[in-house]
Structure formats: C-alpha cells, structure tokens
Design an enzyme around this catalytic site. Sequence first.
Site: not given
Lengths: 574, 174
Positions: A287-288
């Site tokens: 993810g981020s």
Amino acid sequence: MTALALNRSVTVGHSRSSILRRQTLLTAQLRVLLVAGAFALVALVAVVRLGYFGLSDRATRITSLEEALLPPRGEITDRNGVPLARAFPAYALWYNPSALGDPGNPLVRSPERIAADLKQIFPDIDAAEVARKLASGRPGYLRRRVLPEEANRVQDLGELALELPRETERHYPQGSLAAHVLGYVDSEGKGHVGMEQVLQDRLTDPMTRAQPVALSIDMRVQGALEDELRRGMLATNAAGAGGIVLDVDSGEILALASLPDFDPNRIDADGAQNMFSRVSSEVYELGSTFKPIAVAAAIDAGTVRDFGRRYQASRPLEIGGFRISDSHPLGPSLNVAESLMHSSNIVTGQIADELGPERLRRTMMDLGMHQRPYIEVPARGTPIWPGDKWPRLRNITVSYGHGISVTPLHLASAYAALVNGGVWRPSTLHKLEPGEVPEGRRVFKASTSYRMRQLLRLISTHGTGRSADAPGYRVGGKTGSAEKAVRGGYSKSLVVSTFAAAFPMDRPRYVIVTMLDEPKGTTASSFQRTAAWNAAPIVGKLVPRIGPMLGVMPDDTRDVDISDLRPLIPGADQ
Amino acid sequence: MWVAGSRRREIGWAVVLLACGALLAGLTFKVNSIKSQVLLAERQIIALETEKRILEIEFQARSNQQQLADWNRVEFGYVAPSAGQYLESERQLAALGTARGVGAPEPIRVARAPEPDEEGGMLAMVSPLTGRPASAQAEEPAPAPEPARQPHARPLAERLARPEPAGPGLQVLQ
C-alpha cells in the site's frame, strides 16, 4: 636273640618314621615353595603391571581437553556474544523394559504409581500418558532435557527400567525469541527453517564449530520488537504481525520478528504451522508505504522540481475504466509534501504518471523488488512482479503500493536506500565487520535522499504518522493500509497495515518496518483499522526502548531541517 | 692385572647402565604421574565446564526477555525513559548548574534548622557488627582533633545551592 630282634625292629621302625618325617617335610617345603612361588609370581605380575603403567603413557593419552569441550554443534550468538542457541548437556528419561531381565514384569511397582511419582518431579507431564507408555512395555523416551537434580530424584524412585542416558540437546535459552531467524534442529541433528539450516555445515564441522557464529541480531532489540508487536497484535485482534529493524548503512538485520511464532525447544503441530515468516517469505501489497519511493523516483528523475506546485486532489483519476480515488476528501489540491502527509492516491498517481512506467519500474528493480529478498534464511518469498511492460494503469497502482506484492523485508531495504544517501545494500543476518560492508548500488541521488528525510519527517510530525513520533528520537515514516487481495478482487474488511520508518531523521541509522496482518477495529485502536492507529503506535513505543540501546539518544534540540518545506504546509509553524 | 681391570670396567659400565636405567625408569614414572595429575585436572575442568554451562543455561532461561518484559510492565509498571530523562553531553549537564542570569527571579528558599550531626545530608553509616554509627566507631580509638572540613564535605543543602554570581554588579541581596 629276642633283644636283638627287638632292637632291630626298633631300628627299622625308627628309620621308617624318619623317612616318613623327611617325606612330610619335603612335601611341606614343596608346598611352601609352590605357594611362595605363586605369591612371587603375583607380585611380579603386579610389579610388571605397575612398571607398565608407570612407563607407558597409554592411559594418559586417551582424552583431550579440546575434544571433550568441543560442543557437538556450534553455538549461535547475537551480535554482542549473547548465546541464542547452544549445546545443553542434559539427561533424557528413557524407559528400558528389558533392564531388569524380566520381560513379563519390567517394573517394580505399578505403572500408575510410577507415573504419579514422575508427575511430582515433572508437574507438566500427563500422568495417564506416561502410565500408558510404561504399561505398553515398549522402550521409548518419557522425557528429554532432564536437569541433574531432577535426574537424581528419578534415580531415587528405584526403578531400574527408568534409565537416564546423558544426551547433548540443542537449547534455545530465550525460547521463542528470534525463532524464525534461528530455526530449529531435529532429532537427527539437522537444522531447519532458519540459520540452523543455513549454517549446518559450519556448525557441525569439527574444525569450525568450537567458534560461535555471531549473527547481526541484537537480542535486546529483538526482545523489544517482539514484545511491542505482540502487544499491538493482541490489541487489534490481528491474525499476525511482522517487524524488522535494519541498519541503514550496512544492511544488517538487528531484529526480525514474525508472529505468531513457535518455540524451537519444543516443535509441535501448532509450532509447525507458524514456521513461515511473514517478513521474509510472505508477500503482500504494502500500500501507501510505496508512495515515498515513487515520489523519490520522481524527484530523482527531475519530474518533481517544484515543491510548491499543486496537484488536483478532488477528482478521481479515471484510467481505462478504473477509478483511483482517496479514502476521504483531501481538498481541491495538494502539493507533494501534503500528498505524502495525507497519503493521497490521486496526487501520487499523477506524479507517477508524469514520471512514466519505465523509470518507476527501473527504480523498483534497482531496489530489488523484482527478485527474492536478500537474506540468508532459505524461505524467501518471490515477489508478484508486474512484468517487463507496464501499462499506464499499472504504473499508477504500483506508485501507491498496489499491483505489486513484496515482502516487508524488501520494503525495509528500500527505505534504507531512501534515507541513507541513496545506496541500496543487501540485507544480511551475519554480523559484518566495518570492512565487510558491501558497497551497494546507488539508486537515488544524495540530494533526493536528503529531501526524503524531510518529507518522511513531516509525515510523522504533521501527517498520518504522528503516533509514531517518539519525542526526541526524530522518527520519520509512512503509513500504509492496503486492502487484502482475495479471490476475485480486494476484500473490504481485511487489510494489511504497515508502517515504514527510520530514525533519527537528522542522521538516519535504523529503519523499522512494522506490519499487522488483518487488524480489527478495537477499543485500543479507536475502532480504526488503518496503520496510523495500529502499526504506527508500535513504532512510537518501540523506538524509545531500542534507541538508547543502539546508541541513539533522545535529543529535543536536534532535528532534520525542514525550514524550506515549512511554508508549504499550512499550520506547520504552530 | 689387566684382566682384573677389564672386569672392573665391565662391572663399572654395567653399574652405570643400571643407574641410567633406574634413573630413566624413575623419570618416566615421574612424568607419567604428572601426566595423570594433568589428566585428572582436565577431567575436573571438563566436569566444571559442564556444570558451568548448565548454570549459564539456567540463568539465561530465567532471564527470558519476554518474561522480564511482562514483569516490568505488569508487576512494576516500568516504561522506557522519556527524552527529558537523558543527558547526552557534558554541555547539557553543565547547563543544569549555570549561574542565575541578570534579572532572573530569585530562587525560593525554604528555611530549615541545621542539624548538628548532619554529614552531607546522608543517613549515618551504621556498623553491622556493633550497631553504632561508623563515624563514631572510627573516631573512638584515636579521638584526634577534627580536621578542617574539605569543600566536598559540606552539607548537601549547602552544596546544591547555586553559586553566588561573580562580580560586584551581580551581587544578590539575601
């Protein structure tokens, strides 16, 4: 005449008794001689034997101190010499039904009675199970790793069939600590899972096993990491957790933990299920936490030059029928620093779009994301790599950590390169001397790396990573909460939350990655499932515990200089 | 005459040979006895090393990180020290004891009656044998006149008091 005859008979009788006496005397002398001879022979044999013992050194040559003290398998220690795995000269409790020589009744008392007595010595055994083993009449181990005082108490039971052979066992004094790093040794002396398997030849070779092998692990840091991860995992009801502490300048792994773990001292079915490492053998879409890598690649390539430039953040990106949006509205526009602080997919997607797929792909390959992680343990996860030709959509999804699955160890090595001046180095579990540190390869310019330190620090002072900002330790890092890929798409309820951090940001020394697998929203995490509420606080609690051990003292008077970015962040001056 | 001399020489050689043999045997006996002692010592070393290893393992198993962390948290409530509890450099240490600046507020001082037996503000050391103060005991055999007080032997309160600012212009009126 009669007198003469009498005299003659007396003479004859006298001479006969004299002969008899002489014969008796002779016999006695002969016997004395024989006995004396026998004694002399025995004495001679004894003297010869004594002389042999005195003159020969055969008896004194048998044992050698080095050989006797040589462990059957070499020790494994941490980087400070604290033993993590060593030979343990213990006793085993072996049931030998033929010890009494009576196959019908090998025990003096009833098996139940003996089992009850053994239960008093070893409270954790199952008395019924032991009684069943004793009654079966088959030889076998009743228990291993018996301590000397326990062995004495077993001897006092007076059962000859309970034998106590001396055995050297492999013992892990810290129990399950660093179990995935160490692995375990089976009953045949073969190492499995971790460094026990990697170092099998080195630990069993008589020439080398006397010298302990030092790993890069620091036992205290490992203990603190496992403790905080376990607390975080239990507080959020997560299915599992993983964590790494990595030296940014050498690639040495100071701690590596995967929970739930197993006890290498006692391998059972439950432990066998937990032997895969979530840090080095399991791949996730992280993810981020990938956003800083994409931004760094863009800064390095020169497509991000103006930090005051604002990117639109209100409209989702529509590419090939897919919509890329943010989890919540972040305003009409954001600059680069704000996009990282608030973790905007839309802005990162635009930055990656301008960078282009080839350059992002090149950066990811330079960071080793396309191959298995560099670590010695045999179980290394193969990343799910998007291939050679990235379409526009793939380029954008990779920039925010989707469509590419790597291990948390990949991420830790990448973050080390991000903050250490831009040089990627392979991670290792061996302790490295100063001259042995690999040269590595340059991925980012030093100026880009410096800029990333500022941006990562901003995230933990003003953005989503505030709960990781341990006062005085200048922590910087990025949160990542990725929906878990399930059959046919992404799950809405299962997430992997990650926090990738480095400290101290003014001169980064260590990277920490913490990851929670499927955390739930609980009271402890304010009913949130994102990394800002579960993975980042673990780092916030861990850093004050390990910082001073690793030579990083808290100091409120130092920090990375973010004065040039501060005017771009609304409210940063407060 | 010559024959007699030859025999004597033969006997002499034999005696010398025997003596050498006896000496050699004695020496070998001695060497082997020392070897036996060394062997015995080695066996003792091995036994002690084994015992030491068992004890080490026991200590290590008892100092289990997880167990200690649980005790620290649950039983004692310990937490990692905060940033304010560290002093990194001598400069920071010195900063704690700097003289009061010009115009700084006067420190609040609490009146306190001096205690006659005070020794640097610490509790008196008591001898474990006699139960009497150690200082009194030390003075008993030779009640010498009290030596001049060293600067470090001043009462604690006096030592902790901030130094008087230097210079006539900075004189603080008490």
